[in-house]
Enzyme design. Sequence first.
Site, mmCIF file in Angstrom:
data_model
loop_
_atom_site.group_PDB
_atom_site.id
_atom_site.type_symbol
_atom_site.label_atom_id
_atom_site.label_comp_id
_atom_site.label_asym_id
_atom_site.label_seq_id
_atom_site.Cartn_x
_atom_site.Cartn_y
_atom_site.Cartn_z
ATOM 1 C CB SER A 1 -1.732 -3.311 1.097
ATOM 2 O OG SER A 1 -0.697 -4.294 1.774
ATOM 3 N N GLY A 2 -1.730 -6.502 0.015
ATOM 4 C CA GLY A 2 -2.305 -8.090 0.281
ATOM 5 C C GLY A 2 -2.346 -8.592 1.825
ATOM 6 C CG HIS A 3 0.125 -6.589 4.928
ATOM 7 N ND1 HIS A 3 -0.133 -6.237 6.393
ATOM 8 C CD2 HIS A 3 0.511 -5.499 4.210
ATOM 9 C CE1 HIS A 3 0.234 -5.014 6.589
ATOM 10 N NE2 HIS A 3 0.597 -4.615 5.139
ATOM 11 N N GLY B 1 0.836 -1.325 0.019
ATOM 12 C CA GLY B 1 0.116 0.074 0.043
ATOM 13 C C GLY B 1 0.811 1.201 -0.028
ATOM 14 C CB SER B 2 3.827 2.288 2.114
ATOM 15 O OG SER B 2 3.298 2.049 3.143
ATOM 16 C CB THR C 1 12.760 -11.005 -10.674
ATOM 17 O OG1 THR C 1 13.657 -10.785 -11.702
ATOM 18 C CG2 THR C 1 12.193 -12.299 -11.003
ATOM 19 C CG ASN D 1 -5.467 3.773 8.688
ATOM 20 O OD1 ASN D 1 -5.634 4.770 8.216
ATOM 21 N ND2 ASN D 1 -4.391 3.811 9.462
ATOM 22 C CD GLN E 1 -7.068 -0.922 7.412
ATOM 23 O OE1 GLN E 1 -8.003 -1.802 7.699
ATOM 24 N NE2 GLN E 1 -5.909 -0.872 7.421
ATOM 25 C CB CYS F 1 3.067 6.695 20.460
ATOM 26 S SG CYS F 1 3.383 5.127 20.406
HETATM 27 C C1 LIG Z 1 -1.634 -0.654 5.914
HETATM 28 C C2 LIG Z 1 -2.067 0.560 5.349
HETATM 29 C C3 LIG Z 1 -1.191 1.086 4.418
HETATM 30 C C4 LIG Z 1 0.295 0.693 4.022
HETATM 31 O O1 LIG Z 1 0.086 -0.627 3.362
HETATM 32 P P1 LIG Z 1 1.483 -1.640 3.311
HETATM 33 O O2 LIG Z 1 1.263 -2.613 2.419
HETATM 34 O O3 LIG Z 1 1.743 -1.928 4.923
HETATM 35 O O4 LIG Z 1 2.524 -0.574 2.916
HETATM 36 C C5 LIG Z 1 -1.533 2.343 3.615
HETATM 37 N N1 LIG Z 1 -2.920 2.716 3.686
HETATM 38 C C6 LIG Z 1 -4.001 2.274 4.594
HETATM 39 C C7 LIG Z 1 -5.153 2.789 4.809
HETATM 40 C C8 LIG Z 1 -3.250 1.215 5.303
HETATM 41 O O5 LIG Z 1 -4.210 0.797 6.222
#
Ligand SMILES: *Cc1c(COP(=O)(O)O)cnc(C)c1O
Length: 396
Positions: free
Chosen positions: A199-201, A70-71, A237, A151, A179, A325
């Site tokens: 983002s996958g995780h 995501g970042s 790759t 988030n 999210q 924080c």
């Molecule tokens: C977790 C999150 C990200 C970052 O995603 P990553 O895959 O960890 O870099 C960006 N935006 C939101 C809203 C998120 O919750």
Amino acid sequence: MRVYADNAATTKVSDKALEAMMLGLTTLYGNPSSLHEEGREAEHELLKARMEIAALMGAETDEIYFTSGGSESDNWAIREMAKRGSKKGKMHLISTEFEHHAVLHTLQKLEKEGFAVTYIKPEANGIIDIEKLKAAIRPDTALVTVMYANNEIGTIQPIKEIADICHEHDIIFHTDAVQALGHIPVNVKENGIDLMSFSGHKFNGPKGVGGLYVKKGIVIGNLIDGGAQERRKRAGTENIPGIMGMAAALKEAVEEMDTEIEKLTALRDRLIDGIIEKIPAVHLNGDRERRVPGNVNFCFEGIEGESLLLRLDLAGIAASSGSACTSGSLDPSHVLLSIGVPKELAHGSLRLSFGKYNTEEEIDYILEVLPDIVKTLRLMSPVWDDKNGCMKKISF
Ligand SMILES: *Cc1c(COP(=O)(O)O)cnc(C)c1O
């Protein structure tokens, strides 16, 4: 007993995602750019994953670019769309005060480079007022970037309305849907989204893999120079195991979405009702209804969020304060401040976020231990007025 209630931070890889990843790590170890059979097999899987992921969000296959998460997608989309605007003399960008730092810090950097950014303040319920967006638009606005779902407080934004307004004014619309995708129905075409990060995780896929949807016709500049991967936009790759895991996870999440939404909404509401019933002087953050199914976010008067987290962790509950924080200074969450939560109260925030592996027993366990922890911490707190059951000095 351990209760994992921090699914907005990251999720556990699902069995199906793991299975797909194992295949990508073992049998399908070839380099998709190689011309031999091993390479062709890997390339075939890559294409299959791209097709699946695209279809699951209503996109075309070649509108999906894989990234590290995501970042990266947020950085890439915003930087490139700002650059695209600047070439036409458009140096103004619009966003909100409560975006993820991947968006906010990118925008702050662009401000230093000469761009002007308007940050819309969300309403008290954590939702953007469309009229405020309309008022912020200037003739030189190049890009609007507004997150799909927040988030920290889980509130869902009026994405289609925002996209429509952008298009009326020939402005590009990007959304951080990290999210939202895999949690609520997301369709890029129906919503008129131009660029979308995911983002996958965050949906039971692996970490370190994500993607960016870019609508056909929008030209995005290179992120990484090198080989011809990702249509020459992002060399390197491909992360085949990660991409296969993410595709499997998203497929599973979308297939199970209706039942998961029903289950998580019930769990969420059970917890919200329970907290309000059992603990005095609490404030729910974000709209009660218009939030992602698995998000609960409260502020507790007279409490320090960090000590609450430590006690919960000792009791077996993994949660988050939702506050950024940094070592030394305890800054209250920019999200809570943006919706008008007073600083003193914002320090006492707690985010509990749930996913496919959470159960009703876990909710009941939280409701069993949380009230006592809050009570104990309040008795130790210099800002808690136990006789009147509220915080000292400030009143609500
Ligand atoms: C977790 C999150 C990200 C970052 O995603 P990553 O895959 O960890 O870099 C960006 N935006 C939101 C809203 C998120 O919750």
